[in-house]
Scaffold this motif. Structure first.
Motif, PDB file in Angstrom:
ATOM      1  N   UNK A  40       1.818   4.909  -7.972  1.00 31.81           N
ATOM      2  CA  UNK A  40       2.386   5.428  -6.729  1.00 31.81           C
ATOM      3  C   UNK A  40       1.420   6.466  -6.151  1.00 31.81           C
ATOM      4  N   UNK A  41       1.864   7.698  -5.945  1.00 30.10           N
ATOM      5  CA  UNK A  41       0.981   8.678  -5.337  1.00 30.10           C
ATOM      6  C   UNK A  41      -0.113   9.092  -6.314  1.00 30.10           C
ATOM      7  N   UNK A  42      -1.199   9.635  -5.787  1.00 31.22           N
ATOM      8  CA  UNK A  42      -2.339  10.000  -6.599  1.00 31.22           C
ATOM      9  C   UNK A  42      -3.052  11.198  -5.995  1.00 31.22           C
ATOM     10  N   UNK A  43      -3.786  11.943  -6.834  1.00 28.63           N
ATOM     11  CA  UNK A  43      -4.480  13.147  -6.375  1.00 28.63           C
ATOM     12  C   UNK A  43      -5.584  13.500  -7.357  1.00 28.63           C
ATOM     13  N   UNK A  44      -6.670  14.031  -6.820  1.00 28.49           N
ATOM     14  CA  UNK A  44      -7.753  14.515  -7.663  1.00 28.49           C
ATOM     15  C   UNK A  44      -7.433  15.922  -8.160  1.00 28.49           C
ATOM     16  N   UNK A  45      -7.686  16.137  -9.456  1.00 26.12           N
ATOM     17  CA  UNK A  45      -7.428  17.432 -10.056  1.00 26.12           C
ATOM     18  C   UNK A  45      -8.629  18.343  -9.973  1.00 26.12           C
TER      19      UNK A  45
ATOM     20  N   UNK B  34       0.840  -1.207   0.000  1.00 29.77           N
ATOM     21  CA  UNK B  34       0.000   0.000   0.000  1.00 29.77           C
ATOM     22  C   UNK B  34       0.867   1.246   0.000  1.00 29.77           C
ATOM     23  N   UNK B  35       0.495   2.227  -0.829  1.00 25.51           N
ATOM     24  CA  UNK B  35       1.379   3.389  -0.991  1.00 25.51           C
ATOM     25  C   UNK B  35       0.618   4.705  -0.882  1.00 25.51           C
ATOM     26  N   UNK B  36       0.332   5.361  -2.022  1.00 23.16           N
ATOM     27  CA  UNK B  36      -0.222   6.708  -1.992  1.00 23.16           C
ATOM     28  C   UNK B  36      -1.693   6.750  -1.594  1.00 23.16           C
ATOM     29  N   UNK B  37      -2.105   7.895  -1.043  1.00 22.82           N
ATOM     30  CA  UNK B  37      -3.497   8.102  -0.646  1.00 22.82           C
ATOM     31  C   UNK B  37      -3.968   9.473  -1.105  1.00 22.82           C
ATOM     32  N   UNK B  38      -5.272   9.557  -1.392  1.00 25.26           N
ATOM     33  CA  UNK B  38      -5.863  10.828  -1.797  1.00 25.26           C
ATOM     34  C   UNK B  38      -7.293  10.893  -1.286  1.00 25.26           C
ATOM     35  N   UNK B  39      -7.732  12.103  -0.945  1.00 28.00           N
ATOM     36  CA  UNK B  39      -9.107  12.309  -0.521  1.00 28.00           C
ATOM     37  C   UNK B  39      -9.937  12.699  -1.739  1.00 28.00           C
ATOM     38  N   UNK B  40     -11.023  11.978  -1.977  1.00 26.33           N
ATOM     39  CA  UNK B  40     -11.880  12.235  -3.116  1.00 26.33           C
ATOM     40  C   UNK B  40     -12.901  13.316  -2.848  1.00 26.33           C
TER      41      UNK B  40
ATOM     42  N   UNK C 230     -10.344  19.314 -12.275  1.00 25.19           N
ATOM     43  CA  UNK C 230     -11.332  18.847 -13.246  1.00 25.19           C
ATOM     44  C   UNK C 230     -12.152  17.679 -12.717  1.00 25.19           C
ATOM     45  N   UNK C 231     -11.887  17.250 -11.467  1.00 28.43           N
ATOM     46  CA  UNK C 231     -12.611  16.135 -10.878  1.00 28.43           C
ATOM     47  C   UNK C 231     -12.077  14.767 -11.237  1.00 28.43           C
ATOM     48  N   UNK C 232     -11.018  14.712 -12.051  1.00 28.66           N
ATOM     49  CA  UNK C 232     -10.428  13.436 -12.442  1.00 28.66           C
ATOM     50  C   UNK C 232      -9.297  13.052 -11.495  1.00 28.66           C
ATOM     51  N   UNK C 233      -8.965  11.769 -11.489  1.00 20.03           N
ATOM     52  CA  UNK C 233      -7.942  11.242 -10.588  1.00 20.03           C
ATOM     53  C   UNK C 233      -6.658  10.989 -11.370  1.00 20.03           C
ATOM     54  N   UNK C 234      -5.556  11.537 -10.866  1.00 25.53           N
ATOM     55  CA  UNK C 234      -4.253  11.423 -11.515  1.00 25.53           C
ATOM     56  C   UNK C 234      -3.313  10.597 -10.623  1.00 25.53           C
ATOM     57  N   UNK C 235      -2.510   9.751 -11.244  1.00 24.99           N
ATOM     58  CA  UNK C 235      -1.520   8.997 -10.469  1.00 24.99           C
ATOM     59  C   UNK C 235      -0.213   8.876 -11.253  1.00 24.99           C
ATOM     60  N   UNK C 236       0.888   8.820 -10.501  1.00 26.39           N
ATOM     61  CA  UNK C 236       2.213   8.630 -11.091  1.00 26.39           C
ATOM     62  C   UNK C 236       2.583   7.158 -11.028  1.00 26.39           C
ATOM     63  N   UNK C 237       3.414   6.738 -11.972  1.00 21.17           N
ATOM     64  CA  UNK C 237       3.874   5.353 -12.011  1.00 21.17           C
ATOM     65  C   UNK C 237       5.338   5.243 -11.588  1.00 21.17           C
ATOM     66  N   UNK C 238       5.649   4.096 -10.986  1.00 21.69           N
ATOM     67  CA  UNK C 238       7.041   3.728 -10.736  1.00 21.69           C
ATOM     68  C   UNK C 238       7.369   2.511 -11.591  1.00 21.69           C
TER      69      UNK C 238
END
Length: 368
Positions: free
Chosen positions: A113-118, A60-66, A120-128
């Motif tokens: 990895x980490x993720x965050x809502x933009x 388990x890694x990144x977290x984001x509040x929707x 625009x209401x969409x969810x973005x995440x980075x890859x490792x």
């Protein structure tokens, strides 16, 4: 690949309040004999067990509040990548499967990895993808959200080396790359920034081993006895708009101040009262501008005050985490006065945590 929300429980254990769960799993956390770093770590604080996860959620890694205040969790499954990388969602009484993720075409893996809502209401995440290929295969991905459910998933940035932290501020997304090397610096890392308007125009293709125009700041890792050269890792900003990131490999904490036009005004090393040996995930409480930093190497969450004073909130020797103690904390998320902690459990040499075990947990601390 079709993505959809599955509301059924997935065979994991849930713990709330101050109860502690005993498990019959016989996996051990490994011996710390012969490593003075592990032997010298004391127990500080009293983290509680939040969830015990099944093997298919092993890092388990990144977290984001929707937008609905739910918490979304990325699981790259790097300790055992026979399981696909996924994103799951915290429901009121469980962790629920949220969506499977598209594989990178060359590596044949998804590694969120980490993720965050933009905005625009969409969810973005980075890859490792660096775990699977050293040839700049990581991406920044966008999950188009439709009525709270995942729709189309596409790359918006390609050619990252090791995408890691993701933070939105206004209409700009900031991303750390922990392995952005240059021709004259093979210990490099960077913070990138991208405007939403640019991402909406098409895929951004970065130029590896260059000072790509999307770079906000670069860093050099000093390699120590761990042999780790990963650099900029966690990322967040304070109430004044200054960003903070830190080096996973050497623990240096940096402050980035921006000009009104969003370009870099200054990069400085934060003067701390006590050295931090490793900076993994971090978050800033913008009510106080305190930083909560994961020291993955020493099994600790440390607090850095605005004046640089460092204190330890949570720390413990090597463990499998089944009783709620931290097991190589990698990310933190602050929601109200509760600090959520993910236990990554994939150690490097000379870490307090000695091996990836068969217990996969998340913890929390209620702050005063």
């Amino acid at each position: 690949m079709k993505q959809f929300l599955i509301p059924a429980l997935l065979g994991l254990s849930l713990l709330t309040g101050c109860q502690k769960k005993e498990t019959g799993d016989t996996a051990s956390s490994g011996s710390s004999e012969g490593d003075t770093t592990a032997q010298s770590v004391s127990t500080v604080g009293d983290p509680k067990l939040l969830y015990t996860l099944p093997n298919k959620y092993n890092t388990p890694d990144g977290m984001a509040i929707g937008p609905d205040s739910s918490i979304y969790l990325s699981v790259p499954n790097l300790a055992n990548n026979t399981y696909p990388g996924v994103i799951v969602k915290f429901a009121a009484d469980s962790v629920q499967f949220f969506t499977s993720l598209p594989q990178q075409p060359d590596t044949k893996h998804a590694a969120p990895m980490d993720l965050a809502f933009g905005p625009d209401g969409n969810l973005y995440y980075a890859e490792n993808q660096h775990e699977n290929s050293k040839d700049y295969k990581s991406r920044l991905m966008r999950i188009t959200m439709q009525n709270g459910k995942p729709g189309k998933i596409d790359p918006v940035v390609v050619n990252l080396a090791l995408g890691n932290a993701v933070v939105w501020k206004g209409n700009t997304i900031y991303v750390t790359d922990s392995q952005w090397d240059m021709p004259d610096n093979d210990k490099g890392s960077a913070v990138f920034h991208f405007k939403l308007d640019e991402l909406n125009k098409g895929v951004v293709t970065l130029k590896p081993k260059t000072m790509d125009p999307h770079i906000l700041a670069t860093f050099t890792t000093t390699v120590n006895e761990t042999g780790v050269d990963n650099g900029a890792d966690g990322l967040d900003y304070d109430s004044k708009g200054a960003f903070y990131t830190g080096s996973f490999g050497d623990g240096t904490l940096y402050k980035l101040t921006l000009k009104p036009d969003g370009t870099l005004a200054s990069k400085e090393t934060v003067k701390v009262s006590t050295p931090i040996s490793c900076v993994d995930g971090l978050i800033v409480d913008r009510r106080t501008d305190k930083l909560y930093v994961c020291n993955s190497r020493t099994n600790a969450i440390v607090v850095v005050e605005p004046d640089g004073k460092v204190s330890t909130l949570v720390q413990n020797p090597d463990t499998d985490g089944k009783d709620g103690r931290v097991d190589q904390p990698a990310e933190v998320l602050l929601k109200g006065n509760r600090l959520y902690i993910t236990d990554f459990d994939k150690p490097e040499k000379h870490f307090v945590n000695k091996k990836a075990d068969q217990v996969h947990t998340m913890s929390y601390v209620d702050l005063k």
